[in-house]
Design a protein around this motif. Structure first.
Motif, PDB file in Angstrom:
ATOM      1  N   GLU A 152       0.853  -1.207   0.000  1.00 15.15           N
ATOM      2  CA  GLU A 152       0.000   0.000   0.000  1.00 15.15           C
ATOM      3  C   GLU A 152       0.878   1.242   0.000  1.00 15.15           C
ATOM      4  O   GLU A 152       0.505   2.292   0.517  1.00 15.15           O
ATOM      5  CB  GLU A 152      -0.932   0.004   1.222  1.00 15.15           C
ATOM      6  N   PHE A 153       2.055   1.096  -0.552  1.00 19.96           N
ATOM      7  CA  PHE A 153       3.076   2.146  -0.523  1.00 19.96           C
ATOM      8  C   PHE A 153       2.769   3.205  -1.584  1.00 19.96           C
ATOM      9  O   PHE A 153       2.004   2.965  -2.522  1.00 19.96           O
ATOM     10  CB  PHE A 153       4.424   1.482  -0.816  1.00 19.96           C
ATOM     11  N   ASP A 154       3.390   4.358  -1.428  1.00 23.15           N
ATOM     12  CA  ASP A 154       3.268   5.444  -2.403  1.00 23.15           C
ATOM     13  C   ASP A 154       4.111   5.085  -3.650  1.00 23.15           C
ATOM     14  O   ASP A 154       5.329   4.963  -3.563  1.00 23.15           O
ATOM     15  CB  ASP A 154       3.795   6.723  -1.721  1.00 23.15           C
ATOM     16  N   ASP A 155       3.444   4.889  -4.783  1.00 20.71           N
ATOM     17  CA  ASP A 155       4.159   4.457  -5.992  1.00 20.71           C
ATOM     18  C   ASP A 155       5.208   5.464  -6.451  1.00 20.71           C
ATOM     19  O   ASP A 155       6.238   5.079  -7.010  1.00 20.71           O
ATOM     20  CB  ASP A 155       3.163   4.212  -7.145  1.00 20.71           C
ATOM     21  N   ALA A 156       4.935   6.756  -6.222  1.00 19.67           N
ATOM     22  CA  ALA A 156       5.911   7.766  -6.653  1.00 19.67           C
ATOM     23  C   ALA A 156       7.216   7.572  -5.880  1.00 19.67           C
ATOM     24  O   ALA A 156       8.312   7.619  -6.455  1.00 19.67           O
ATOM     25  CB  ALA A 156       5.375   9.170  -6.431  1.00 19.67           C
ATOM     26  N   PHE A 157       7.089   7.310  -4.594  1.00 21.07           N
ATOM     27  CA  PHE A 157       8.305   7.128  -3.797  1.00 21.07           C
ATOM     28  C   PHE A 157       8.958   5.775  -4.080  1.00 21.07           C
ATOM     29  O   PHE A 157      10.194   5.660  -4.083  1.00 21.07           O
ATOM     30  CB  PHE A 157       8.030   7.317  -2.299  1.00 21.07           C
ATOM     31  N   ALA A 158       8.154   4.769  -4.340  1.00 20.22           N
ATOM     32  CA  ALA A 158       8.714   3.457  -4.699  1.00 20.22           C
ATOM     33  C   ALA A 158       9.517   3.581  -5.996  1.00 20.22           C
ATOM     34  O   ALA A 158      10.595   3.000  -6.142  1.00 20.22           O
ATOM     35  CB  ALA A 158       7.601   2.430  -4.859  1.00 20.22           C
ATOM     36  N   LEU A 159       8.969   4.360  -6.918  1.00 23.44           N
ATOM     37  CA  LEU A 159       9.666   4.588  -8.180  1.00 23.44           C
ATOM     38  C   LEU A 159      10.998   5.302  -7.924  1.00 23.44           C
ATOM     39  O   LEU A 159      12.032   4.975  -8.513  1.00 23.44           O
ATOM     40  CB  LEU A 159       8.770   5.430  -9.088  1.00 23.44           C
ATOM     41  N   TRP A 160      10.957   6.258  -7.032  1.00 22.90           N
ATOM     42  CA  TRP A 160      12.166   7.007  -6.646  1.00 22.90           C
ATOM     43  C   TRP A 160      13.229   6.041  -6.102  1.00 22.90           C
ATOM     44  O   TRP A 160      14.395   6.083  -6.492  1.00 22.90           O
ATOM     45  CB  TRP A 160      11.774   8.043  -5.582  1.00 22.90           C
ATOM     46  N   LEU A 161      12.784   5.150  -5.199  1.00 22.65           N
ATOM     47  CA  LEU A 161      13.713   4.162  -4.628  1.00 22.65           C
ATOM     48  C   LEU A 161      14.251   3.248  -5.722  1.00 22.65           C
ATOM     49  O   LEU A 161      15.434   2.890  -5.735  1.00 22.65           O
ATOM     50  CB  LEU A 161      13.004   3.322  -3.552  1.00 22.65           C
ATOM     51  N   GLY A 162      13.366   2.895  -6.640  1.00 18.95           N
ATOM     52  CA  GLY A 162      13.789   2.041  -7.756  1.00 18.95           C
ATOM     53  C   GLY A 162      14.831   2.739  -8.617  1.00 18.95           C
ATOM     54  O   GLY A 162      15.808   2.121  -9.052  1.00 18.95           O
ATOM     55  N   LEU A 163      14.641   4.030  -8.852  1.00 15.66           N
ATOM     56  CA  LEU A 163      15.618   4.782  -9.652  1.00 15.66           C
ATOM     57  C   LEU A 163      16.966   4.844  -8.941  1.00 15.66           C
ATOM     58  O   LEU A 163      18.017   4.756  -9.576  1.00 15.66           O
ATOM     59  CB  LEU A 163      15.101   6.205  -9.929  1.00 15.66           C
ATOM     60  N   GLN A 164      16.903   4.969  -7.617  1.00 17.85           N
ATOM     61  CA  GLN A 164      18.154   4.957  -6.839  1.00 17.85           C
ATOM     62  C   GLN A 164      18.851   3.608  -7.023  1.00 17.85           C
ATOM     63  O   GLN A 164      20.060   3.546  -7.296  1.00 17.85           O
ATOM     64  CB  GLN A 164      17.864   5.204  -5.350  1.00 17.85           C
TER      65      GLN A 164
END
Ligand SMILES: Cc1cc2nc3c(=O)[nH]c(=O)nc-3n(C[C@H](O)[C@H](O)[C@H](O)COP(=O)(O)O)c2cc1C
Length: 267
Positions: free
Chosen positions: A100-112
Protein backbone atom coordinates in the motif's frame (compact mmCIF):
# COMPACT_ATOMS: atom_id res chain seq x y z
CA UNK A 1 36.83 -13.63 11.70
CA UNK A 2 36.99 -13.23 7.94
CA UNK A 3 39.83 -10.95 6.88
CA UNK A 4 38.65 -8.13 4.62
CA UNK A 5 40.05 -8.51 1.11
CA UNK A 6 42.71 -5.99 0.12
CA UNK A 7 41.12 -3.57 -2.27
CA UNK A 8 43.29 -2.29 -5.10
CA UNK A 9 42.15 1.31 -4.82
CA UNK A 10 44.64 2.60 -7.36
CA UNK A 11 43.16 0.34 -10.03
CA UNK A 12 39.67 1.42 -9.18
CA UNK A 13 40.62 5.09 -9.53
CA UNK A 14 42.34 4.36 -12.83
CA UNK A 15 39.18 2.72 -14.13
CA UNK A 16 37.04 5.65 -13.01
CA UNK A 17 39.38 8.28 -14.44
CA UNK A 18 39.83 6.55 -17.79
CA UNK A 19 36.22 5.56 -18.40
CA UNK A 20 34.54 7.11 -21.39
CA UNK A 21 31.48 6.15 -23.38
CA UNK A 22 32.19 3.68 -26.19
CA UNK A 23 29.88 3.64 -29.20
CA UNK A 24 31.75 1.36 -31.60
CA UNK A 25 32.45 -2.25 -30.76
CA UNK A 26 34.46 -5.14 -32.20
CA UNK A 27 32.68 -8.11 -33.71
CA UNK A 28 33.77 -10.19 -30.73
CA UNK A 29 31.21 -12.05 -28.67
CA UNK A 30 31.01 -11.68 -24.92
CA UNK A 31 31.25 -14.94 -23.03
CA UNK A 32 28.83 -16.17 -20.37
CA UNK A 33 31.62 -15.91 -17.82
CA UNK A 34 32.32 -12.24 -18.54
CA UNK A 35 28.63 -11.41 -18.59
CA UNK A 36 28.07 -13.09 -15.27
CA UNK A 37 31.01 -11.24 -13.77
CA UNK A 38 29.72 -7.89 -14.98
CA UNK A 39 26.16 -8.50 -13.84
CA UNK A 40 27.28 -9.80 -10.45
CA UNK A 41 29.39 -6.66 -9.97
CA UNK A 42 26.35 -4.56 -10.83
CA UNK A 43 24.20 -6.22 -8.24
CA UNK A 44 26.91 -5.83 -5.58
CA UNK A 45 26.02 -2.13 -5.49
CA UNK A 46 24.29 -0.79 -2.40
CA UNK A 47 20.54 -1.07 -2.64
CA UNK A 48 17.44 0.44 -1.08
CA UNK A 49 15.18 -2.54 -1.79
CA UNK A 50 16.61 -4.37 -4.84
CA UNK A 51 13.96 -2.82 -7.05
CA UNK A 52 16.18 -3.17 -10.13
CA UNK A 53 15.99 -5.91 -12.78
CA UNK A 54 18.05 -6.34 -15.92
CA UNK A 55 17.08 -7.84 -19.24
CA UNK A 56 19.96 -8.47 -21.59
CA UNK A 57 20.28 -9.89 -25.06
CA UNK A 58 23.11 -10.97 -27.31
CA UNK A 59 20.69 -11.78 -30.10
CA UNK A 60 21.77 -9.64 -33.06
CA UNK A 61 18.31 -9.84 -34.61
CA UNK A 62 16.75 -8.24 -31.54
CA UNK A 63 19.59 -5.73 -31.30
CA UNK A 64 18.99 -4.73 -34.92
CA UNK A 65 15.27 -4.47 -34.34
CA UNK A 66 15.91 -2.03 -31.51
CA UNK A 67 18.09 0.40 -33.49
CA UNK A 68 15.33 3.02 -33.25
CA UNK A 69 15.83 3.14 -29.47
CA UNK A 70 19.33 4.48 -30.06
CA UNK A 71 21.16 1.15 -30.00
CA UNK A 72 24.54 1.41 -31.74
CA UNK A 73 24.88 -1.00 -34.69
CA UNK A 74 27.99 -2.86 -33.50
CA UNK A 75 26.63 -3.52 -29.98
CA UNK A 76 27.39 -7.05 -28.77
CA UNK A 77 25.12 -7.03 -25.74
CA UNK A 78 22.14 -4.82 -25.12
CA UNK A 79 21.02 -4.38 -21.54
CA UNK A 80 17.87 -2.86 -20.21
CA UNK A 81 17.69 -1.73 -16.59
CA UNK A 82 14.24 -1.69 -15.09
CA UNK A 83 12.51 -0.48 -11.98
CA UNK A 84 10.70 -3.58 -10.81
CA UNK A 85 7.80 -3.21 -8.40
CA UNK A 86 6.14 -6.35 -9.74
CA UNK A 87 8.76 -8.70 -8.31
CA UNK A 88 8.87 -6.83 -5.02
CA UNK A 89 5.15 -7.24 -4.53
CA UNK A 90 5.56 -10.98 -5.11
CA UNK A 91 8.08 -11.09 -2.27
CA UNK A 92 5.71 -9.11 -0.05
CA UNK A 93 2.79 -11.38 -0.93
CA UNK A 94 4.89 -14.40 -0.11
CA UNK A 95 5.45 -12.84 3.31
CA UNK A 96 1.69 -12.29 3.66
CA UNK A 97 1.78 -8.52 3.18
CA UNK A 98 -0.11 -6.17 0.91
CA UNK A 99 1.59 -3.33 -0.91
CA UNK A 100 0.00 0.00 0.00
CA UNK A 101 3.08 2.15 -0.52
CA UNK A 102 3.27 5.44 -2.40
CA UNK A 103 4.16 4.46 -5.99
CA UNK A 104 5.91 7.77 -6.65
CA UNK A 105 8.31 7.13 -3.80
CA UNK A 106 8.71 3.46 -4.70
CA UNK A 107 9.67 4.59 -8.18
CA UNK A 108 12.17 7.01 -6.65
CA UNK A 109 13.71 4.16 -4.63
CA UNK A 110 13.79 2.04 -7.76
CA UNK A 111 15.62 4.78 -9.65
CA UNK A 112 18.15 4.96 -6.84
CA UNK A 113 18.67 1.19 -7.05
CA UNK A 114 18.96 1.22 -10.83
CA UNK A 115 21.44 4.12 -10.85
CA UNK A 116 23.81 2.56 -8.37
CA UNK A 117 23.59 -0.84 -10.01
CA UNK A 118 24.28 0.55 -13.47
CA UNK A 119 27.36 2.53 -12.48
CA UNK A 120 28.84 -0.48 -10.66
CA UNK A 121 28.23 -2.55 -13.76
CA UNK A 122 29.75 0.04 -16.08
CA UNK A 123 32.93 0.27 -14.01
CA UNK A 124 33.21 -3.53 -13.92
CA UNK A 125 32.79 -3.54 -17.70
CA UNK A 126 35.68 -1.13 -18.12
CA UNK A 127 37.83 -2.97 -15.60
CA UNK A 128 37.51 -6.10 -17.75
CA UNK A 129 38.62 -4.28 -20.89
CA UNK A 130 35.17 -3.85 -22.36
CA UNK A 131 33.30 -0.62 -22.98
CA UNK A 132 29.76 0.68 -22.92
CA UNK A 133 27.40 3.54 -23.55
CA UNK A 134 24.09 4.26 -21.87
CA UNK A 135 20.88 4.76 -23.81
CA UNK A 136 18.67 7.38 -22.25
CA UNK A 137 15.82 7.27 -24.75
CA UNK A 138 14.54 3.82 -23.83
CA UNK A 139 11.58 5.03 -21.70
CA UNK A 140 10.18 6.60 -24.89
CA UNK A 141 10.03 3.12 -26.40
CA UNK A 142 8.49 1.38 -23.41
CA UNK A 143 5.56 -0.11 -25.36
CA UNK A 144 7.84 -1.63 -28.00
CA UNK A 145 10.29 -2.92 -25.40
CA UNK A 146 7.45 -4.35 -23.34
CA UNK A 147 6.30 -6.41 -26.32
CA UNK A 148 9.75 -7.63 -27.31
CA UNK A 149 10.95 -8.53 -23.83
CA UNK A 150 7.56 -9.50 -22.36
CA UNK A 151 7.84 -7.03 -19.52
CA UNK A 152 5.00 -7.24 -16.98
CA UNK A 153 3.06 -4.29 -15.60
CA UNK A 154 4.73 -2.36 -12.77
CA UNK A 155 8.11 -2.89 -14.40
CA UNK A 156 9.46 0.08 -16.33
CA UNK A 157 12.68 0.53 -18.33
CA UNK A 158 14.88 3.32 -16.99
CA UNK A 159 17.93 3.18 -19.20
CA UNK A 160 19.64 0.90 -21.71
CA UNK A 161 23.29 -0.01 -22.20
CA UNK A 162 25.26 -1.04 -25.27
CA UNK A 163 28.21 -3.18 -24.41
CA UNK A 164 31.14 -4.78 -26.15
CA UNK A 165 34.89 -4.79 -26.71
CA UNK A 166 35.90 -1.28 -27.82
CA UNK A 167 36.80 -0.78 -31.47
CA UNK A 168 40.03 1.20 -31.21
CA UNK A 169 39.30 2.95 -34.51
CA UNK A 170 36.64 5.03 -32.72
CA UNK A 171 37.94 8.41 -31.68
CA UNK A 172 37.15 8.75 -27.98
CA UNK A 173 38.46 11.13 -25.39
CA UNK A 174 37.90 11.80 -21.71
CA UNK A 175 35.05 14.29 -21.72
CA UNK A 176 35.15 17.36 -19.48
CA UNK A 177 33.12 17.87 -16.33
CA UNK A 178 32.14 20.98 -14.38
CA UNK A 179 34.92 22.01 -11.97
CA UNK A 180 34.54 20.33 -8.59
CA UNK A 181 33.83 23.53 -6.65
CA UNK A 182 30.93 24.29 -9.02
CA UNK A 183 29.19 21.05 -8.04
CA UNK A 184 30.43 20.11 -4.56
CA UNK A 185 29.78 22.35 -1.55
CA UNK A 186 31.00 21.94 1.98
CA UNK A 187 28.50 22.43 4.80
CA UNK A 188 25.80 24.20 2.80
CA UNK A 189 24.57 24.81 -0.72
CA UNK A 190 26.59 27.56 -2.34
CA UNK A 191 25.05 29.53 -5.16
CA UNK A 192 27.58 30.44 -7.84
CA UNK A 193 28.45 33.98 -8.75
CA UNK A 194 28.08 35.05 -12.38
CA UNK A 195 31.86 34.78 -12.81
CA UNK A 196 31.94 31.25 -11.38
CA UNK A 197 29.02 30.24 -13.58
CA UNK A 198 30.69 31.59 -16.71
CA UNK A 199 33.99 30.04 -15.78
CA UNK A 200 32.40 26.60 -15.23
CA UNK A 201 30.47 26.87 -18.48
CA UNK A 202 33.66 27.83 -20.23
CA UNK A 203 35.41 24.70 -18.95
CA UNK A 204 32.67 22.58 -20.53
CA UNK A 205 32.40 24.53 -23.77
CA UNK A 206 36.12 24.89 -24.41
CA UNK A 207 36.67 21.26 -23.43
CA UNK A 208 34.17 19.96 -25.97
CA UNK A 209 35.30 22.43 -28.65
CA UNK A 210 38.93 21.35 -28.21
CA UNK A 211 37.80 17.77 -28.84
CA UNK A 212 35.78 18.82 -31.90
CA UNK A 213 32.97 16.77 -30.41
CA UNK A 214 29.86 18.21 -32.09
CA UNK A 215 31.43 18.97 -35.48
CA UNK A 216 32.91 15.47 -35.71
CA UNK A 217 29.49 13.93 -35.06
CA UNK A 218 27.50 16.50 -36.97
CA UNK A 219 25.37 17.14 -33.88
CA UNK A 220 23.37 20.34 -33.48
CA UNK A 221 19.85 20.43 -32.06
CA UNK A 222 17.78 22.77 -34.26
CA UNK A 223 15.89 25.60 -32.61
CA UNK A 224 12.13 25.43 -33.08
CA UNK A 225 11.65 29.14 -32.47
CA UNK A 226 13.73 32.15 -33.43
CA UNK A 227 16.83 32.50 -35.51
CA UNK A 228 19.71 30.16 -34.78
CA UNK A 229 22.71 32.47 -34.38
CA UNK A 230 25.12 29.76 -33.32
CA UNK A 231 27.20 28.07 -35.97
CA UNK A 232 28.92 24.70 -35.81
CA UNK A 233 32.26 26.23 -34.81
CA UNK A 234 30.90 27.63 -31.57
CA UNK A 235 28.11 25.16 -30.80
CA UNK A 236 29.19 23.37 -27.65
CA UNK A 237 28.02 21.56 -24.55
CA UNK A 238 26.18 24.33 -22.65
CA UNK A 239 24.15 25.26 -25.71
CA UNK A 240 23.51 21.61 -26.51
CA UNK A 241 22.37 20.66 -23.02
CA UNK A 242 20.22 23.81 -22.84
CA UNK A 243 18.51 23.06 -26.16
CA UNK A 244 17.71 19.54 -24.94
CA UNK A 245 15.61 21.01 -22.16
CA UNK A 246 13.68 23.64 -24.14
CA UNK A 247 11.09 21.14 -25.32
CA UNK A 248 10.27 17.71 -23.99
CA UNK A 249 9.53 14.66 -26.08
CA UNK A 250 6.87 14.08 -23.47
CA UNK A 251 5.10 16.61 -21.32
CA UNK A 252 5.10 15.90 -17.60
CA UNK A 253 1.50 14.75 -17.79
CA UNK A 254 2.02 12.29 -20.62
CA UNK A 255 5.04 10.67 -18.97
CA UNK A 256 2.96 10.09 -15.88
CA UNK A 257 0.25 8.73 -18.16
CA UNK A 258 2.74 6.29 -19.68
CA UNK A 259 3.75 5.11 -16.22
CA UNK A 260 0.06 4.68 -15.35
CA UNK A 261 -0.50 2.62 -18.50
CA UNK A 262 2.25 0.33 -17.27
CA UNK A 263 0.63 -0.23 -13.91
CA UNK A 264 2.02 2.51 -11.71
CA UNK A 265 -0.52 4.38 -9.59
CA UNK A 266 -0.29 8.09 -8.82
CA UNK A 267 -2.97 10.21 -7.16
C1 LIG B 1 21.29 8.41 -18.31
C2 LIG B 1 22.21 8.55 -19.49
C3 LIG B 1 21.71 8.41 -20.75
C4 LIG B 1 22.55 8.49 -21.86
N1 LIG B 1 22.04 8.29 -23.11
C5 LIG B 1 22.85 8.29 -24.17
C6 LIG B 1 22.36 7.99 -25.47
O1 LIG B 1 21.16 7.74 -25.65
N2 LIG B 1 23.22 7.97 -26.51
C7 LIG B 1 24.55 8.24 -26.35
O2 LIG B 1 25.29 8.21 -27.32
N3 LIG B 1 25.07 8.53 -25.11
C8 LIG B 1 24.26 8.54 -24.04
N4 LIG B 1 24.76 8.79 -22.78
C9 LIG B 1 26.20 8.99 -22.62
C10 LIG B 1 26.52 10.44 -22.36
O3 LIG B 1 26.39 11.14 -23.56
C11 LIG B 1 27.97 10.50 -21.83
O4 LIG B 1 28.05 9.78 -20.64
C12 LIG B 1 28.40 11.95 -21.59
O5 LIG B 1 28.43 12.62 -22.82
C13 LIG B 1 29.77 12.03 -20.95
O6 LIG B 1 30.70 11.32 -21.74
P1 LIG B 1 31.56 10.11 -21.13
O7 LIG B 1 30.60 9.04 -20.70
O8 LIG B 1 32.41 9.66 -22.30
O9 LIG B 1 32.34 10.66 -19.99
C14 LIG B 1 23.93 8.75 -21.68
C15 LIG B 1 24.42 8.91 -20.38
C16 LIG B 1 23.58 8.80 -19.30
C17 LIG B 1 24.15 8.96 -17.91
Amino acid sequence: MVEPKRVQTQNLFDVIQNRRSIRQFLDKPISDEILEKILTAGFRAPFAAQLCSVIYTRDQKTIKELRQTGVYPTTQVLMLFLVDLYRHEKVMKQRGHTYEFDDAFALWLGLQDVSLMVENLILATDALGLGSVLLGAVPHFVDHLTRIFEIPKRVFPVVGLCLGYPDSSEHTEIRPRYPLDFSAYEDKYRDSTREELLSAMNVMDEGYLAQNYYVERNIKIPLRKGEDRIDYDTYSWCEHISRKFIHGGWTKASFLEKLREHGFKFD
